[in-house]
Design a protein around this motif. Sequence first.
Motif, short mmCIF file in Angstrom:
data_model
loop_
_atom_site.label_atom_id
_atom_site.label_comp_id
_atom_site.label_asym_id
_atom_site.label_seq_id
_atom_site.Cartn_x
_atom_site.Cartn_y
_atom_site.Cartn_z
N LEU A 103 0.83 -1.21 0.00
CA LEU A 103 0.00 0.00 0.00
C LEU A 103 0.86 1.26 0.00
O LEU A 103 0.56 2.24 -0.69
CB LEU A 103 -0.93 0.00 1.22
N LEU A 104 1.94 1.24 0.76
CA LEU A 104 2.83 2.40 0.83
C LEU A 104 3.53 2.65 -0.50
O LEU A 104 3.94 3.77 -0.78
CB LEU A 104 3.85 2.21 1.95
N CYS A 105 3.65 1.61 -1.33
CA CYS A 105 4.25 1.79 -2.66
C CYS A 105 3.40 2.70 -3.55
O CYS A 105 3.88 3.22 -4.55
CB CYS A 105 4.40 0.44 -3.36
N SER A 106 2.13 2.90 -3.16
CA SER A 106 1.24 3.75 -3.95
C SER A 106 1.56 5.22 -3.77
O SER A 106 1.10 6.07 -4.55
CB SER A 106 -0.22 3.49 -3.57
N GLY A 107 2.30 5.55 -2.71
CA GLY A 107 2.65 6.94 -2.47
C GLY A 107 1.97 7.57 -1.27
O GLY A 107 2.19 8.74 -0.98
N VAL A 108 1.13 6.81 -0.56
CA VAL A 108 0.50 7.36 0.66
C VAL A 108 1.50 7.35 1.80
O VAL A 108 2.46 6.57 1.81
CB VAL A 108 -0.76 6.55 1.06
N ASP A 109 1.28 8.24 2.77
CA ASP A 109 2.17 8.32 3.91
C ASP A 109 1.78 7.37 5.03
O ASP A 109 2.59 7.03 5.89
CB ASP A 109 2.18 9.75 4.47
N SER A 110 0.51 6.95 5.03
CA SER A 110 0.00 6.10 6.10
C SER A 110 -1.08 5.19 5.55
O SER A 110 -1.78 5.52 4.58
CB SER A 110 -0.58 6.97 7.23
N THR A 111 -1.25 4.04 6.19
CA THR A 111 -2.31 3.10 5.79
C THR A 111 -3.46 3.10 6.80
O THR A 111 -4.32 2.24 6.75
CB THR A 111 -1.74 1.68 5.67
N ASP A 112 -3.48 4.09 7.69
CA ASP A 112 -4.46 4.11 8.77
C ASP A 112 -5.90 4.15 8.27
O ASP A 112 -6.80 3.61 8.91
CB ASP A 112 -4.22 5.31 9.70
N ARG A 113 -6.12 4.79 7.15
CA ARG A 113 -7.50 4.95 6.63
C ARG A 113 -7.78 4.02 5.45
O ARG A 113 -8.65 4.28 4.63
CB ARG A 113 -7.72 6.41 6.22
N ILE A 114 -7.03 2.93 5.39
CA ILE A 114 -7.22 1.96 4.31
C ILE A 114 -7.63 0.62 4.91
O ILE A 114 -6.97 0.12 5.82
CB ILE A 114 -5.93 1.79 3.49
N ILE A 115 -8.70 0.06 4.39
CA ILE A 115 -9.21 -1.23 4.85
C ILE A 115 -9.18 -2.20 3.68
O ILE A 115 -9.73 -1.91 2.61
CB ILE A 115 -10.65 -1.10 5.40
N VAL A 116 -8.51 -3.31 3.85
CA VAL A 116 -8.34 -4.29 2.77
C VAL A 116 -9.03 -5.59 3.13
O VAL A 116 -8.92 -6.08 4.25
CB VAL A 116 -6.84 -4.56 2.51
N ASP A 117 -9.73 -6.14 2.16
CA ASP A 117 -10.31 -7.48 2.32
C ASP A 117 -10.19 -8.22 0.99
O ASP A 117 -10.15 -7.60 -0.08
CB ASP A 117 -11.78 -7.39 2.75
N ALA A 118 -10.13 -9.54 1.07
CA ALA A 118 -10.00 -10.37 -0.13
C ALA A 118 -11.26 -11.17 -0.35
O ALA A 118 -12.00 -11.48 0.60
CB ALA A 118 -8.80 -11.30 0.01
N ILE A 119 -11.52 -11.51 -1.59
CA ILE A 119 -12.66 -12.36 -1.91
C ILE A 119 -12.44 -13.75 -1.32
O ILE A 119 -11.32 -14.11 -0.93
CB ILE A 119 -12.87 -12.47 -3.44
N GLU A 120 -13.49 -14.53 -1.26
CA GLU A 120 -13.42 -15.90 -0.79
C GLU A 120 -12.40 -16.66 -1.64
O GLU A 120 -12.39 -16.58 -2.87
CB GLU A 120 -14.79 -16.56 -0.88
N GLN A 121 -11.54 -17.41 -0.98
CA GLN A 121 -10.41 -18.06 -1.66
C GLN A 121 -10.73 -19.42 -2.27
O GLN A 121 -9.84 -20.10 -2.77
CB GLN A 121 -9.23 -18.17 -0.70
N GLU A 122 -11.97 -19.81 -2.21
CA GLU A 122 -12.39 -21.04 -2.88
C GLU A 122 -13.38 -20.68 -3.98
O GLU A 122 -14.20 -19.79 -3.82
CB GLU A 122 -13.06 -22.00 -1.88
N GLY A 123 -13.30 -21.36 -5.11
CA GLY A 123 -14.25 -21.10 -6.18
C GLY A 123 -13.60 -21.08 -7.54
O GLY A 123 -12.39 -21.25 -7.70
N ASN A 124 -14.41 -20.81 -8.55
CA ASN A 124 -14.00 -20.89 -9.94
C ASN A 124 -12.87 -19.94 -10.29
O ASN A 124 -11.92 -20.31 -11.00
CB ASN A 124 -15.22 -20.63 -10.85
N PHE A 125 -12.94 -18.69 -9.81
CA PHE A 125 -11.92 -17.70 -10.18
C PHE A 125 -10.54 -18.11 -9.67
O PHE A 125 -9.55 -18.04 -10.40
CB PHE A 125 -12.30 -16.33 -9.64
N ILE A 126 -10.48 -18.53 -8.41
CA ILE A 126 -9.20 -18.97 -7.85
C ILE A 126 -8.71 -20.22 -8.58
O ILE A 126 -7.52 -20.35 -8.87
CB ILE A 126 -9.34 -19.24 -6.34
#
Length: 247
Positions: free
Chosen positions: A142-165
């Motif tokens: 996230l810091l590679c994007s150029g932001v100074d802090s990740t405090d206001r960033i919330i990350v979640d991933a899709i379910e790891q089972e299924g057709n796409f994976i």
Amino acid sequence: MSKSYPLRPGAHYSGAPVGILLLDGDMIWGPGSVANASSFGYPVQFQVVKDLGATDILEPTNEYSIAQITQAARALEQNGARLIVGACGYFIKFQEHVKDAVNVPVALSSLLQIPMIINNLSQRQSLGIVTAVKGQVDDAMLLCSGVDSTDRIIVDAIEQEGNFIDCGLGRSDVFIPDELETNVLITVRKMVAENPSIGAILLECSEFPPFAATVSEATGLPVFDFISMIDYFAGALKPRTFDNNWY
């Protein structure tokens, strides 16, 4: 006014201003994917980064992978690309290397939109990012994007089972977009319900843009994705005119 076109030594074609770096390997790229040429309203060209596959991009960078991606980027530039982008959000690891290797703008990852989005939200609000692989988009990325802090960033991933994976890991040769859309929507709804401070959504994965409209409708929030970023930069390559005979 007559026009002339100079020779570009080493170029094999012309007229494709947006160059897209691809992962190496057999994948399925549906409409709306960054790797599908029909997703764009302007000409694009593609270049495979040899030996950098879907699982390799998850690993730390090394001298070989850096050499392969910079070589591919230079090939795009030689063939007339005026903007170089990536077809995977995790390409952000190579952003600085590629920028130093070419002489055109480089925007390898959808995550590069983070500073712009964050800076246009209230200090009370946060940015929700939906990614494809759990645990990969960490603070360092996230810091590679150029932001100074990740405090206001919330990350979640899709379910790891299924057709796409399964497709990404080579366990399936048929892609079912409706299933992925449902997966993305479930993830977004859960993230927003648990974090009411979220004021905007960023869909990190290059396969998620087809679902941006549905996510926006479901949440009422502005939604950014890979295509929105590329469109923004591509618009600078050929700015619109404002000739209006009605004035």
